[in-house]
Design a protein around this motif. Structure first.
Motif, PDB file in Angstrom:
ATOM      1  N   LYS A 103     -11.690  20.558  36.677  1.00 46.40           N
ATOM      2  CA  LYS A 103     -11.860  22.008  36.639  1.00 46.40           C
ATOM      3  C   LYS A 103     -13.187  22.447  37.263  1.00 46.40           C
ATOM      4  O   LYS A 103     -13.223  23.354  38.102  1.00 46.40           O
ATOM      5  CB  LYS A 103     -11.768  22.506  35.196  1.00 46.40           C
ATOM      6  N   GLU A 123      -2.277  25.685  35.998  1.00 46.28           N
ATOM      7  CA  GLU A 123      -2.450  25.520  34.552  1.00 46.28           C
ATOM      8  C   GLU A 123      -2.873  24.103  34.179  1.00 46.28           C
ATOM      9  O   GLU A 123      -3.559  23.893  33.166  1.00 46.28           O
ATOM     10  CB  GLU A 123      -1.151  25.880  33.830  1.00 46.28           C
ATOM     11  N   LEU A 127      -6.701  26.531  35.009  1.00 46.90           N
ATOM     12  CA  LEU A 127      -6.880  27.699  35.858  1.00 46.90           C
ATOM     13  C   LEU A 127      -5.742  28.688  35.637  1.00 46.90           C
ATOM     14  O   LEU A 127      -4.642  28.309  35.226  1.00 46.90           O
ATOM     15  CB  LEU A 127      -6.927  27.275  37.332  1.00 46.90           C
ATOM     16  N   SER A 128      -5.999  29.935  35.929  1.00 40.46           N
ATOM     17  CA  SER A 128      -4.992  30.982  35.756  1.00 40.46           C
ATOM     18  C   SER A 128      -4.571  31.517  37.118  1.00 40.46           C
ATOM     19  O   SER A 128      -5.335  32.193  37.804  1.00 40.46           O
ATOM     20  CB  SER A 128      -5.548  32.111  34.892  1.00 40.46           C
ATOM     21  N   GLY A 129      -3.355  31.187  37.524  1.00 45.81           N
ATOM     22  CA  GLY A 129      -2.847  31.699  38.791  1.00 45.81           C
ATOM     23  C   GLY A 129      -3.405  30.972  39.996  1.00 45.81           C
ATOM     24  O   GLY A 129      -4.227  30.064  39.899  1.00 45.81           O
ATOM     25  N   GLN A 131      -5.429  30.146  43.428  1.00 46.03           N
ATOM     26  CA  GLN A 131      -6.870  30.182  43.661  1.00 46.03           C
ATOM     27  C   GLN A 131      -7.209  30.232  45.146  1.00 46.03           C
ATOM     28  O   GLN A 131      -6.469  29.706  45.980  1.00 46.03           O
ATOM     29  CB  GLN A 131      -7.513  28.922  43.065  1.00 46.03           C
TER      30      GLN A 131
END
Length: 314
Positions: A103, A123, A127-129, A131
């Motif tokens: 991450k 995920e 992470l969300s969505g 990048q």
């Protein structure tokens, strides 16, 4: 792409490797250098993939700096950090040993404008969505299961008048994508051939164990005439069990597609093999990474490993 799914890769031909954590310049222009970090080079599929990436990359004018974390997530992070922070590579392709461990590295790479190609989905890395400068690649297990279930259903409709007694061989506990694949294949079989009845469920295994287990299943279900299997070895074991019992196996669908299975598909012993196209995925992955190198601020994409349903007609 999912790490475990990569174990089915066909080895390609290519050049040598760069030792993990090697210091100094990778040689040549850093803007034409890509770091490649697989799970471990001791895994034949990973070794084969690294050689394939080097061969493909060389043809595209890139030098591939191969690292070997040897299944150690911290070693993978350290080695990648070295080339990213020093600017020795313009991009990195990573098959993560432990996605969550990367991450912070993702954030560092984004700050340095060094794009990444990662297996899995956002995920997996916390992470969300999607990048900027990061593309993800995974196996669509739901699509895989749907294709298998539909294939067996078509066979039942074509060869067995829409009715069959199915031995359902499932993947071992902990297998990547097990829940998604099996839910989808069961639903697809029911939708395609409502008259197909699953009469017993056994766990797929190596060929010898699968042959024994299917042989035992046939004793309790002598009218079984179809098999849905999770991989090549289980499939070949099932074919062997029916032959040993002197019973006709009219319909088999599976996923894998090694040379022996494809030979049986062509001969009509196996109706369909859903084969993940890893060589095509290697090309799409590399091409996407090099496109991101040209514009590292652009939002990446979610790629999926292509698949092909192979039957005797193909």
């Amino acid at each position: 792409m999912a790490a475990t799914g990569l174990l089915g890769l066909v080895a390609a031909c290519g050049g040598g490797t760069q030792p993990a954590g090697a210091s100094g310049s990778a040689g040549g222009d850093a803007k034409k250098t890509i770091a490649f970090s697989p799970l471990a080079l001791k895994i034949p599929a990973m070794k084969g993939l690294s050689e394939g990436v080097q061969k493909y990359g060389s043809a595209k004018g890139y030098k591939i700096l191969v690292q070997d974390p040897n299944l150690d997530p911290q070693a993978q992070v350290t080695d990648l950090q070295s080339v990213i922070e020093s600017g020795r590579a313009a991009g990195a392709w990573v098959i993560a040993v432990q996605p969550s461990a990367l991450k912070d590295l993702v954030k560092t790479a984004q700050k340095k404008h060094i794009p990444l190609l990662l297996n899995g989905a956002p995920e997996d890395y916390g992470l969300s969505g999607m990048q900027a400068g990061v593309t993800f690649d995974e196996i669509d297990y739901t699509a895989l299961g749907k294709a298998k279930g539909e294939a067996l259903g078509r066979c039942v409709n074509e060869k067995l008048g829409g009715k069959a007694k199915v031995i359902w061989m499932t993947a071992a506990a902990g297998s990547a994508g097990k829940a998604e694949t099996e839910k989808a294949e069961k639903a697809a079989l029911k939708a395609t051939a409502p008259g197909a009845e699953i009469v017993t469920e056994i766990v797929g295994n190596d060929r010898a164990k699968a042959q024994t287990d299917v042989g035992n299943a046939l004793q309790g279900n002598p009218k079984a005439d179809a098999v849905l299997a999770p991989n090549d070895e289980s499939t070949l074991g099932a074919v062997g069990a029916f032959a040993a019992a002197g019973k006709k196996l009219s319909c088999v669908a599976e996923s894998g597609g090694n040379d022996e299975v494809l030979k049986d598909v062509k001969a009509g012993k196996i109706y369909a093999s859903v084969s993940l196209q890893f060589q095509a995925d290697m090309a799409q992955s590399f091409d996407k990474l090099t496109a991101m190198i040209a514009d590292p601020t652009k939002t990446g994409e979610q790629l999926t490993v292509p698949q092909k349903v192979i039957t005797a007609k193909d």
